[in-house]
Design an enzyme around this catalytic site. Structure first.
Site, PDB file in Angstrom:
ATOM      1  N   ALA A   9       0.834  -1.213   0.000  1.00 33.46           N
ATOM      2  CA  ALA A   9       0.000   0.000   0.000  1.00 33.46           C
ATOM      3  C   ALA A   9       0.865   1.258   0.000  1.00 33.46           C
ATOM      4  O   ALA A   9       0.486   2.286   0.542  1.00 33.46           O
ATOM      5  CB  ALA A   9      -0.915  -0.013   1.218  1.00 33.46           C
ATOM      6  N   GLY A  11       2.262   2.626  -2.876  1.00 25.50           N
ATOM      7  CA  GLY A  11       2.243   3.333  -4.157  1.00 25.50           C
ATOM      8  C   GLY A  11       1.541   4.679  -4.049  1.00 25.50           C
ATOM      9  O   GLY A  11       0.629   4.847  -3.243  1.00 25.50           O
ATOM     10  N   ARG A  15      -1.410   8.051 -11.388  1.00 23.15           N
ATOM     11  CA  ARG A  15      -2.432   8.117 -12.429  1.00 23.15           C
ATOM     12  C   ARG A  15      -3.807   8.519 -11.878  1.00 23.15           C
ATOM     13  O   ARG A  15      -4.699   8.865 -12.625  1.00 23.15           O
ATOM     14  CB  ARG A  15      -2.502   6.768 -13.172  1.00 23.15           C
ATOM     15  CG  ARG A  15      -1.265   6.488 -14.010  1.00 23.15           C
ATOM     16  CD  ARG A  15      -1.149   5.014 -14.405  1.00 23.15           C
ATOM     17  NE  ARG A  15      -0.589   4.189 -13.339  1.00 23.15           N
ATOM     18  CZ  ARG A  15      -0.344   2.875 -13.441  1.00 23.15           C
ATOM     19  NH1 ARG A  15      -0.630   2.244 -14.570  1.00 23.15           N
ATOM     20  NH2 ARG A  15       0.157   2.205 -12.439  1.00 23.15           N
ATOM     21  N   GLY A 145       0.490  -8.072 -15.584  1.00 24.02           N
ATOM     22  CA  GLY A 145       1.572  -9.013 -15.846  1.00 24.02           C
ATOM     23  C   GLY A 145       0.984 -10.284 -16.449  1.00 24.02           C
ATOM     24  O   GLY A 145      -0.088 -10.730 -16.042  1.00 24.02           O
ATOM     25  N   GLU A 159       5.806  -8.485 -17.232  1.00 28.87           N
ATOM     26  CA  GLU A 159       5.009  -7.254 -17.137  1.00 28.87           C
ATOM     27  C   GLU A 159       4.679  -6.716 -18.524  1.00 28.87           C
ATOM     28  O   GLU A 159       5.440  -6.922 -19.480  1.00 28.87           O
ATOM     29  CB  GLU A 159       5.773  -6.194 -16.334  1.00 28.87           C
ATOM     30  CG  GLU A 159       5.874  -6.516 -14.860  1.00 28.87           C
ATOM     31  CD  GLU A 159       4.515  -6.753 -14.217  1.00 28.87           C
ATOM     32  OE1 GLU A 159       3.697  -5.825 -14.196  1.00 28.87           O
ATOM     33  OE2 GLU A 159       4.260  -7.888 -13.769  1.00 28.87           O
ATOM     34  N   ASN A 377     -48.016  15.546  19.883  1.00 31.86           N
ATOM     35  CA  ASN A 377     -48.324  16.163  18.583  1.00 31.86           C
ATOM     36  C   ASN A 377     -47.679  17.540  18.516  1.00 31.86           C
ATOM     37  O   ASN A 377     -47.860  18.361  19.416  1.00 31.86           O
ATOM     38  CB  ASN A 377     -49.823  16.282  18.398  1.00 31.86           C
ATOM     39  CG  ASN A 377     -50.127  16.758  16.979  1.00 31.86           C
ATOM     40  OD1 ASN A 377     -50.123  15.965  16.039  1.00 31.86           O
ATOM     41  ND2 ASN A 377     -50.343  18.047  16.821  1.00 31.86           N
ATOM     42  N   ARG A 440     -48.121  34.979  25.195  1.00 32.59           N
ATOM     43  CA  ARG A 440     -48.174  35.873  24.049  1.00 32.59           C
ATOM     44  C   ARG A 440     -49.008  37.085  24.446  1.00 32.59           C
ATOM     45  O   ARG A 440     -49.804  37.023  25.381  1.00 32.59           O
ATOM     46  CB  ARG A 440     -48.756  35.177  22.817  1.00 32.59           C
ATOM     47  CG  ARG A 440     -50.153  34.678  22.988  1.00 32.59           C
ATOM     48  CD  ARG A 440     -50.575  33.801  21.815  1.00 32.59           C
ATOM     49  NE  ARG A 440     -51.971  33.433  21.950  1.00 32.59           N
ATOM     50  CZ  ARG A 440     -52.511  32.320  21.519  1.00 32.59           C
ATOM     51  NH1 ARG A 440     -51.760  31.404  20.915  1.00 32.59           N
ATOM     52  NH2 ARG A 440     -53.785  32.085  21.672  1.00 32.59           N
TER      53      ARG A 440
HETATM   54  C1  UD1 Z   1       1.153  -5.348 -10.426  1.00 35.34           C
HETATM   55  C2  UD1 Z   1       1.956  -6.566 -10.888  1.00 35.34           C
HETATM   56  C3  UD1 Z   1       1.256  -7.150 -12.130  1.00 35.34           C
HETATM   57  C4  UD1 Z   1      -0.175  -7.524 -11.768  1.00 35.34           C
HETATM   58  C5  UD1 Z   1      -0.916  -6.334 -11.169  1.00 35.34           C
HETATM   59  C6  UD1 Z   1      -2.238  -6.785 -10.601  1.00 35.34           C
HETATM   60  C7  UD1 Z   1       4.328  -6.140 -10.383  1.00 35.34           C
HETATM   61  C8  UD1 Z   1       5.624  -5.751 -10.913  1.00 35.34           C
HETATM   62  N1  UD1 Z   1       3.306  -6.177 -11.250  1.00 35.34           N
HETATM   63  O1  UD1 Z   1       1.175  -4.380 -11.461  1.00 35.34           O
HETATM   64  O2  UD1 Z   1       1.968  -8.310 -12.583  1.00 35.34           O
HETATM   65  O3  UD1 Z   1      -0.821  -7.994 -12.934  1.00 35.34           O
HETATM   66  O4  UD1 Z   1      -0.155  -5.753 -10.082  1.00 35.34           O
HETATM   67  O5  UD1 Z   1      -2.979  -5.705 -10.113  1.00 35.34           O
HETATM   68  O6  UD1 Z   1       4.214  -6.450  -9.218  1.00 35.34           O
HETATM   69  N2  UD1 Z   1       3.487  -0.702  -4.533  1.00 35.34           N
HETATM   70  C9  UD1 Z   1       4.277  -0.448  -3.458  1.00 35.34           C
HETATM   71  N3  UD1 Z   1       5.554  -0.015  -3.653  1.00 35.34           N
HETATM   72  C10 UD1 Z   1       6.086   0.107  -4.874  1.00 35.34           C
HETATM   73  C11 UD1 Z   1       5.271  -0.166  -6.006  1.00 35.34           C
HETATM   74  C12 UD1 Z   1       3.979  -0.578  -5.795  1.00 35.34           C
HETATM   75  O7  UD1 Z   1       3.832  -0.570  -2.302  1.00 35.34           O
HETATM   76  O8  UD1 Z   1       7.274   0.483  -4.975  1.00 35.34           O
HETATM   77  C13 UD1 Z   1       2.105  -1.175  -4.297  1.00 35.34           C
HETATM   78  C14 UD1 Z   1       1.039  -0.275  -4.875  1.00 35.34           C
HETATM   79  O9  UD1 Z   1       0.557   0.618  -3.901  1.00 35.34           O
HETATM   80  C15 UD1 Z   1      -0.063  -1.255  -5.280  1.00 35.34           C
HETATM   81  C16 UD1 Z   1       0.696  -2.543  -5.528  1.00 35.34           C
HETATM   82  O10 UD1 Z   1       1.964  -2.413  -4.946  1.00 35.34           O
HETATM   83  O11 UD1 Z   1      -0.957  -1.475  -4.219  1.00 35.34           O
HETATM   84  C17 UD1 Z   1       0.849  -2.837  -7.028  1.00 35.34           C
HETATM   85  O12 UD1 Z   1       1.586  -1.787  -7.625  1.00 35.34           O
HETATM   86  P1  UD1 Z   1       1.183  -1.165  -9.015  1.00 35.34           P
HETATM   87  O13 UD1 Z   1       2.170  -0.139  -9.347  1.00 35.34           O
HETATM   88  O14 UD1 Z   1      -0.247  -0.796  -9.028  1.00 35.34           O
HETATM   89  O15 UD1 Z   1       1.436  -2.443  -9.937  1.00 35.34           O
HETATM   90  P2  UD1 Z   1       0.721  -2.820 -11.301  1.00 35.34           P
HETATM   91  O16 UD1 Z   1       1.347  -2.061 -12.405  1.00 35.34           O
HETATM   92  O17 UD1 Z   1      -0.753  -2.731 -11.161  1.00 35.34           O
END
Ligand code: UD1
Ligand code: CA
Length: 459
Positions: A9, A11, A15, A145, A159, A377, A440
């Site tokens: 969690a 990320g 986007r 992936g 990927e 009432n 009143r």
């Molecule tokens: C990832 C998978 C992909 C899969 C997809 C499913 C990898 C490399 N790819 O891609 O194969 O099909 O999920 O949804 O794992 N996060 C971190 N730290 C980081 C990067 C990401 O905590 O440095 C967390 C993000 O918050 C997210 C999760 O990891 O909850 C997945 O990261 P995200 O960048 O969304 O990966 P996808 O491109 O969706």
């Protein structure tokens, strides 16, 4: 055996273009991370670690608000999903010492369910593999992936950015849910490199590196769906909404036309309750049988009995007992308790008040911080003046009292059982049981008022 789980969690969800972390973006008014946590716990996995990074204060405060007893690890730089898992090394080592298995999943894919987690676990244990990847088959696999096989044998995950043209056609994708043998995961993580198009340490590379690996195909491919953008979040909302409405109808709720109806993930609705258009029901709301809710109602965290009617009502954190009716155009604010048979009519607001059995508040009235008895009432346009600018006080009204039109009740004040207030009175002193309070000016009539003379002159 104890099961361990790591939820990614950290990320930032670039986007999404949000000031919130992606995992707190909501599907049916419920953060995606919450969906994932609920499923993990339902599957009987209690040792949970959450990797936080971007907007970590918000994620931590959400976990605290839920009272989650999970361990938190910080990822200071976003170097990829393998790097994220590595931050939980002390947690993984503990799991390895117990010879346990570790579930890894993403906080941005909310539809993973406890059945899939348990099914994958059973498959993982039976296969004795170092890693079991949960896969799904999607019509549009773009962005995910791909599960790469040679002669049918699973050999790794590639990927999107690194796929060959041929691999892009593969529809079997990595859901981002994995079971690992803890000891194997600790070792595999040290061998992951960042030689790929994104320059990140991919958790998905552990599959190719593992000595033994297997794939568990999820029965329902929706479990893999993730939201990386607002558009994908909207798609997840549509899917979740339709699934929720379908499951409520399976349980006997009546939704003749779903237009504008959104119902939260945990809301319960009894059989024969009709939900009418433009009604949003959220949070921890429970609705009984045979009710009519809507149109145009917005209900949050309410407990509603049987045969209740709410027409154009906004209600939050309130309890509405069986047979009560409210609407149209009613606002029930937190702490309201309408007992059975209560009738609330148009342009009435109630806050932090008890309203006793069969009491009727039909028009243009404010009831705040009050304890109202049974069978009372209220005439039109009554106000409890609960606030003196500094403090708030309660108003008490006994059973079967009659509050005349346009009465102001200046709290703290008590109206006795069966007492009456005359229309237009501003009541500042207690009224005894059975009494009539009149407050009143006496009516004066001035004969032959000037206006008549003017009219005669004009004519
Ligand atoms: C990832 C998978 C992909 C899969 C997809 C499913 C990898 C490399 N790819 O891609 O194969 O099909 O999920 O949804 O794992 N996060 C971190 N730290 C980081 C990067 C990401 O905590 O440095 C967390 C993000 O918050 C997210 C999760 O990891 O909850 C997945 O990261 P995200 O960048 O969304 O990966 P996808 O491109 O969706
Ligand atoms: Ca994702």
């Amino acid at each position: 055996m104890e099961k361990y789980c790591v939820i990614l969690a950290a990320g930032d969800g670039k986007r999404m273009k949000s000031e919130k972390p992606k995992v707190l973006c909501e599907v049916l008014f419920y953060p995606m991370l919450g969906w994932v946590l609920d499923s993990v716990k339902q599957s009987g996995t209690e040792n949970i670690a959450v990797i936080v990074g971007a907007h970590k204060e918000q994620v931590i405060s959400y976990l605290e608000k839920r009272g989650e007893a999970c361990e938190i690890f910080e990822q200071n730089e976003r170097l990829g999903t393998a790097h994220a898992v590595m931050q939980a090394m002390p947690f993984l080592k503990k799991a390895a010492e117990e010879n346990a298995d570790v579930l890894v999943l993403c906080g941005d894919a909310p539809f993973v369910d406890s059945g899939t987690i348990s099914g994958a676990y059973d498959c993982h244990r039976a296969s004795k593999a170092e890693v079991t990847v949960v896969s799904a088959t999607l019509d549009n696999p773009t962005g995910y992936g791909r599960i790469v096989r040679e002669n049918g044998e699973f050999c790794g995950i590639t990927e999107q950015k690194d796929c060959t043209n041929g691999q892009r056609l593969i529809k079997e994708i990595n859901s981002g849910v994995y079971w690992f043998k803890a000891a194997a995961l600790c070792e595999l993580l040290t061998r992951v490199e960042n030689k790929n198009a994104a320059g990140e340490y991919y958790l998905t590379d552990t599959a190719a590196l593992a000595r033994s690996k297997t794939v568990y195909s999820a029965e329902n491919s929706d479990i893999a769906l993730g939201a990386n953008s607002r558009a994908q979040l909207a798609e997840l909302n549509i899917l979740a909404r339709n699934a929720k409405l379908a499951s409520l109808m399976d349980g006997g709720a009546e939704i003749p036309l779903a237009d504008g109806i959104i119902i939260g993930k945990d809301v319960k609705v009894g059989c024969d309750t009709v939900i009418l258009p433009n009604t949003i029901i959220k949070g921890n709301t429970e609705i009984g049988k045979g009710c009519e809710i809507g149109p145009n109602s917005f209900i949050t965290d309410c407990r509603i009995g049987d045969r209740v009617t709410l027409d154009n009502v906004r209600a939050s954190e309130s309890v509405i007992d069986s047979g009560a009716k409210a609407g149209p155009f009613v606002h029930l604010r937190p702490g309201t308790h309408l007992h059975s048979g209560v009738k609330i009519g148009d342009f009435v607001e109630v806050k932090n008040s008890e309203v006793g059995i069969n009491t009727c508040i039909a028009h243009l009235t404010y009831i705040g911080d009050s304890d109202v008895g049974k069978g009372v009432n209220f005439g039109c346009g009554c106000v409890t003046a609960n606030y003196d600018g500094i403090r708030k006080y309660r108003t008490q009204i006994g059973d079967n009292a009659f509050i005349g039109c346009n009465t102001n009740l200046i709290a703290p004040v008590r109206i006795g059982d069966n007492a009456t207030t005359a229309a237009g009175s501003t009541i500042t002193h207690n009224v005894p049981d059975n009494a009539l309070a009149v407050e009143r000016g006496k009516q004066k009539n001035l004969e032959n008022w000037e206006k008549n003379n003017l009219r005669i002159k004009k004519a």
